[in-house]
Write a protein that holds these residues in place. Structure first.
Motif, PDB file in Angstrom:
ATOM      1  N   LEU A 139       0.849  -1.192   0.000  1.00 15.25           N
ATOM      2  CA  LEU A 139       0.000   0.000   0.000  1.00 15.25           C
ATOM      3  C   LEU A 139       0.879   1.233   0.000  1.00 15.25           C
ATOM      4  N   ARG A 140       0.482   2.222  -0.793  1.00 19.75           N
ATOM      5  CA  ARG A 140       1.215   3.496  -0.832  1.00 19.75           C
ATOM      6  C   ARG A 140       0.235   4.650  -0.847  1.00 19.75           C
ATOM      7  N   ASN A 141       0.418   5.603   0.055  1.00 21.13           N
ATOM      8  CA  ASN A 141      -0.300   6.864  -0.050  1.00 21.13           C
ATOM      9  C   ASN A 141       0.329   7.634  -1.202  1.00 21.13           C
ATOM     10  N   MET A 142      -0.506   8.166  -2.073  1.00 17.07           N
ATOM     11  CA  MET A 142      -0.015   8.859  -3.254  1.00 17.07           C
ATOM     12  C   MET A 142       0.131  10.350  -2.966  1.00 17.07           C
ATOM     13  N   PRO A 143       1.131  11.006  -3.579  1.00 12.98           N
ATOM     14  CA  PRO A 143       1.372  12.426  -3.324  1.00 12.98           C
ATOM     15  C   PRO A 143       0.172  13.319  -3.652  1.00 12.98           C
ATOM     16  N   ASP A 144      -0.613  12.941  -4.665  1.00 11.93           N
ATOM     17  CA  ASP A 144      -1.770  13.756  -5.050  1.00 11.93           C
ATOM     18  C   ASP A 144      -3.053  13.277  -4.372  1.00 11.93           C
ATOM     19  N   GLY A 145      -2.930  12.459  -3.341  1.00 11.20           N
ATOM     20  CA  GLY A 145      -4.081  11.954  -2.605  1.00 11.20           C
ATOM     21  C   GLY A 145      -4.434  10.545  -3.013  1.00 11.20           C
ATOM     22  N   GLY A 146      -5.053   9.834  -2.102  1.00 10.26           N
ATOM     23  CA  GLY A 146      -5.488   8.482  -2.386  1.00 10.26           C
ATOM     24  C   GLY A 146      -4.429   7.444  -2.096  1.00 10.26           C
ATOM     25  N   VAL A 147      -4.795   6.224  -2.418  1.00 11.08           N
ATOM     26  CA  VAL A 147      -3.961   5.061  -2.115  1.00 11.08           C
ATOM     27  C   VAL A 147      -3.783   4.217  -3.367  1.00 11.08           C
ATOM     28  N   LEU A 148      -2.610   3.651  -3.503  1.00 10.11           N
ATOM     29  CA  LEU A 148      -2.336   2.647  -4.523  1.00 10.11           C
ATOM     30  C   LEU A 148      -2.105   1.335  -3.789  1.00 10.11           C
ATOM     31  N   ALA A 149      -2.943   0.345  -4.080  1.00 10.83           N
ATOM     32  CA  ALA A 149      -2.744  -1.013  -3.573  1.00 10.83           C
ATOM     33  C   ALA A 149      -2.127  -1.804  -4.717  1.00 10.83           C
TER      34      ALA A 149
END
Length: 164
Positions: A139-149
């Protein structure tokens, strides 16, 4: 979650099947979307995707990640599939508020307290299922908001779509 939990340890080799990852991901997304009408989503995958070994629990693990993304309040979700010589990568992206850093640090570990959004247990079960297939979830919090699983799974030795 109940079905994923119940079947995670009981899947036998006879219940697995080999399928192009594009078909697996698209079918999983379409099955999930029927239960989440009104959710906007995109799907991206190149043609001639490699073969992976799948079962019901792997689909349920991906659907759980899709549910987490939809439950974030994101106006849209995106699923993309790509691969390299050894692994396929299924990415599920949302544009919600992100997740707490402690959840990312403890992915796959039992949570000691109930998380308000309910992410902990489902992620733990999804992680266990993906690991059973030799894969990982990040899981990564993205710099422009949101999450990438990001789910990574090994490519089945059988090769690519249309291969032996």
């Amino acid at each position: 979650l109940a079905e994923l939990s119940r079947t995670a340890e009981f899947t036998s080799v006879q219940e697995t099947r080999k399928l192009p990852v594009e078909d697996f991901a698209r079918q999983t997304l379409q099955r999930w979307a029927v239960r989440r009408p009104g959710t906007n989503y995109r799907f991206e995958c190149a043609a001639n995707s490699p073969i992976i070994e799948t079962d019901t629990t792997l689909s349920q693990a991906i659907e759980n990640l899709l549910n987490n993304a939809a439950d974030s309040g994101s106006p849209e979700l995106a699923m993309s599939v790509n691969w390299d010589t050894n692994q396929v990568h299924i990415a599920i992206r949302d544009w919600g508020p992100g997740v707490a850093p402690e959840l990312i640090e403890n992915l796959g570990k039992p949570m000691l307290h109930a998380h308000r959004s309910g992410l902990g247990i489902g992620l733990m079960l999804s992680q266990a299922t993906v690991e059973r297939y030799g894969g990982t979830i990040e899981l990564r919090n993205m710099p422009d908001g949101g999450v990438l699983a990001a789910v990574s799974l090994p490519i089945t030795v059988a090769g690519t779509q249309g291969g032996p």
